[in-house]
Design an enzyme around this catalytic site. Structure first.
Site, PDB file in Angstrom:
ATOM      1  N   LYS A  30      46.841 -55.300  -7.607  1.00  0.00           N
ATOM      2  CA  LYS A  30      46.750 -55.906  -6.265  1.00  0.00           C
ATOM      3  C   LYS A  30      48.135 -55.986  -5.638  1.00  0.00           C
ATOM      4  O   LYS A  30      49.145 -55.767  -6.300  1.00  0.00           O
ATOM      5  CB  LYS A  30      46.118 -57.289  -6.355  1.00  0.00           C
TER       6      LYS A  30
ATOM      7  N   ARG B 287      40.315 -72.613  -7.254  1.00  0.00           N
ATOM      8  CA  ARG B 287      40.503 -71.637  -6.165  1.00  0.00           C
ATOM      9  C   ARG B 287      39.154 -71.038  -5.779  1.00  0.00           C
ATOM     10  O   ARG B 287      38.572 -71.425  -4.759  1.00  0.00           O
ATOM     11  CB  ARG B 287      41.495 -70.554  -6.659  1.00  0.00           C
TER      12      ARG B 287
ATOM     13  N   ARG C  86      43.127 -59.154 -18.178  1.00  0.00           N
ATOM     14  CA  ARG C  86      43.541 -58.737 -16.845  1.00  0.00           C
ATOM     15  C   ARG C  86      45.069 -58.783 -16.783  1.00  0.00           C
ATOM     16  O   ARG C  86      45.664 -59.842 -16.606  1.00  0.00           O
ATOM     17  CB  ARG C  86      42.924 -59.657 -15.792  1.00  0.00           C
TER      18      ARG C  86
ATOM     19  N   CYS D 121      72.142 -59.372   7.133  1.00  0.00           N
ATOM     20  CA  CYS D 121      71.601 -58.993   8.441  1.00  0.00           C
ATOM     21  C   CYS D 121      70.214 -58.387   8.268  1.00  0.00           C
ATOM     22  O   CYS D 121      69.737 -58.267   7.137  1.00  0.00           O
ATOM     23  CB  CYS D 121      72.533 -57.978   9.104  1.00  0.00           C
TER      24      CYS D 121
HETATM   25  C1  LIG Z   1      42.181 -63.577 -11.011  1.00  0.00           C
HETATM   26  C2  LIG Z   1      43.457 -63.004 -11.547  1.00  0.00           C
HETATM   27  N1  LIG Z   1      43.430 -62.369 -12.734  1.00  0.00           N
HETATM   28  C3  LIG Z   1      44.550 -61.842 -13.270  1.00  0.00           C
HETATM   29  C4  LIG Z   1      45.749 -61.916 -12.614  1.00  0.00           C
HETATM   30  C5  LIG Z   1      46.977 -61.314 -13.282  1.00  0.00           C
HETATM   31  O1  LIG Z   1      47.846 -62.334 -13.643  1.00  0.00           O
HETATM   32  P1  LIG Z   1      49.263 -61.951 -14.229  1.00  0.00           P
HETATM   33  O2  LIG Z   1      49.987 -61.185 -13.164  1.00  0.00           O
HETATM   34  O3  LIG Z   1      49.914 -63.271 -14.538  1.00  0.00           O
HETATM   35  O4  LIG Z   1      48.995 -61.102 -15.451  1.00  0.00           O
HETATM   36  C6  LIG Z   1      45.828 -62.579 -11.377  1.00  0.00           C
HETATM   37  C7  LIG Z   1      47.173 -62.688 -10.706  1.00  0.00           C
HETATM   38  N2  LIG Z   1      47.218 -63.604  -9.643  1.00  0.00           N
HETATM   39  C8  LIG Z   1      48.372 -64.048  -9.113  1.00  0.00           C
HETATM   40  C9  LIG Z   1      49.632 -63.746  -9.480  1.00  0.00           C
HETATM   41  O5  LIG Z   1      50.452 -64.459  -8.651  1.00  0.00           O
HETATM   42  N3  LIG Z   1      49.720 -65.203  -7.794  1.00  0.00           N
HETATM   43  C10 LIG Z   1      48.441 -64.949  -8.065  1.00  0.00           C
HETATM   44  O6  LIG Z   1      47.402 -65.468  -7.469  1.00  0.00           O
HETATM   45  C11 LIG Z   1      44.657 -63.126 -10.821  1.00  0.00           C
HETATM   46  O7  LIG Z   1      44.665 -63.760  -9.617  1.00  0.00           O
END
Ligand SMILES: Cc1ncc(COP(=O)(O)O)c(CNc2conc2O)c1O
Length: 382
Positions: free
Chosen positions: A39, A136, A219, A311
């Protein structure tokens, strides 16, 4: 745009992406899936390039935040399964189904609206999200689950492919809240009539620290980019993480400033003696924000400070001696024995490493390297 007219670029080491994914695969129990979280344009590294490297290294699928990001990957010819972890609109359920994009569900009414948009014969893959304490997205009660299950069971256009939750504190040494979330997840999954194929709870921190929370998929986000989920757990990670991101530019102008002369907006910086000052073609519109005034960068393998205000498109550094125009300057990464890690920039900005790689704007092209050689063209994250 395939040609770089300004010598400012981010360099993504795909060998490190591969190494980090392979390491997590080895660390997790045999058969555990790695879901590569790409993402926010791969946390600023580039979504498609990271996705391909991660899939080649053993990731089984991809995860993004929005349906827009999933469609962008499909448009870039990425065919692997993709999970949209954030909220989506029911009227887009049909387009997601048609492109093998799984959506996250946590509202019964969403489902009751969505199925009108899924063509007969099409199947929408669904991952059910449980809110076990992140606060969330996700269902939080047995009633909500029963309502959703009743709709899914009734309609063959929905396939419950996964159930998941997200930890709020897996990167903290204080484990109580994590344990609470994990046991809540186990309780909630026990309510399910049938367990779906994918059961996943772990982000990088849990993937690295808590095998008991792996279930059958991790994940993997931040650690895939070779960055530690937090400074707290950084000292005791189960395997070395290799940073994939570096940021470079090159000197466009050098001058000798005399004592008392000034640099940049506000004339806030005054030369204390005769000084060599160089100008760099990177500024806050590149994500190299004004708060980085005073941060050191590397030139000829030496740490040199940014002086005066940053800048929009440029900033100035003070050199220990004259250096030629065209000298390569590393803002994040290594030169010789010196290294400026992402975490050092995060510390200077009083933020976390996640935000640093995400904030480098699309004006900075990403260049990809394998075995030290540039592959692919210039990639403006568009
Ligand atoms: C639902 C969910 N799963 C897995 C991950 C991966 O987490 P990691 O990068 O710590 O491995 C995220 C990262 N979400 C976010 C990372 O920073 N802000 C967030 O909302 C997430 O939102």
């Amino acid at each position: 745009q395939t040609k770089m007219y300004r010598d400012t670029w981010a360099e993504i080491n795909l060998d490190h992406i591969s190494y980090n994914v392979e390491s997590m695969k080895k660390h997790a129990e045999e058969g555990t899936n790695v879901i590569a979280v790409v993402k926010a344009n791969g946390y600023g590294h580039g979504d498609a390039a990271v996705a391909e490297a991660a899939l080649q290294a053993g990731a089984s699928s991809l995860a993004v935040a929005t349906l827009d990001e999933a469609m962008a990957l499909r448009n870039k010819k990425i065919a692997a399964p993709i999970l949209v972890m954030g909220a989506s609109r029911p009227e887009h359920a049909g387009e997601a189904a048609a492109k093998n994009i799984a959506l996250t569900v946590f509202q019964k009414e969403w489902l009751s609206q969505a199925y009108e948009y899924v063509e007969d014969g099409e199947v929408l893959n669904i991952h059910l999200k449980f809110d076990t304490g992140m606060g969330r997205l996700g269902i939080r009660s047995r009633d909500e689950l029963a309502g959703i299950e009743s709709v899914i069971k009734k309609d063959k256009r929905f396939l419950l492919e996964g159930v998941f939750t997200h930890f709020a504190t897996a990167d903290s040494l204080e484990n109580a809240y994590f344990e609470k979330q994990l046991s809540r997840f186990e309780e909630m999954t026990s309510w399910l009539e049938i367990l779906p194929k994918y059961i996943h709870t772990s982000n990088s921190a849990a993937g690295l620290r808590f095998p008991k929370a792996h279930f059958n998929a991790v994940r993997m986000g931040i650690s895939m980019y070779g960055l530690a989920p937090s400074m707290e757990i950084k000292p005791d990670l189960p395997f070395q993480l290799k940073e994939a991101f570096s940021l470079h530019t090159s000197i466009v102008h050098v001058k000798k400033l005399h004592k008392g002369e000034k640099v940049s907006y506000g004339a806030t910086y005054e030369a204390q003696e005769d000084e060599w000052i160089a100008t760099l073609p990177i500024g806050y519109a590149d994500g190299w924000i004004r708060k980085l005034q005073g941060q050191e960068v590397l030139a000829e393998g030496l740490r040199v400070p940014i002086v005066g205000r940053v800048c929009m498109d440029q900033c100035m550094i003070k050199l220990p001696h004259e250096m030629p125009v065209g000298t390569k300057v590393t803002l994040i990464g290594e030169q010789g024995k010196e290294k400026i890690p992402v975490d050092e920039i995060a510390e200077k900005l009083e933020t976390i490493n996640y935000e640093v790689t995400c904030m480098v704007s699309s004006r900075v092209p990403r260049i990809y390297k394998r075995d030290g050689k540039i592959i692919g063209g210039i990639n403006y994250l568009l």
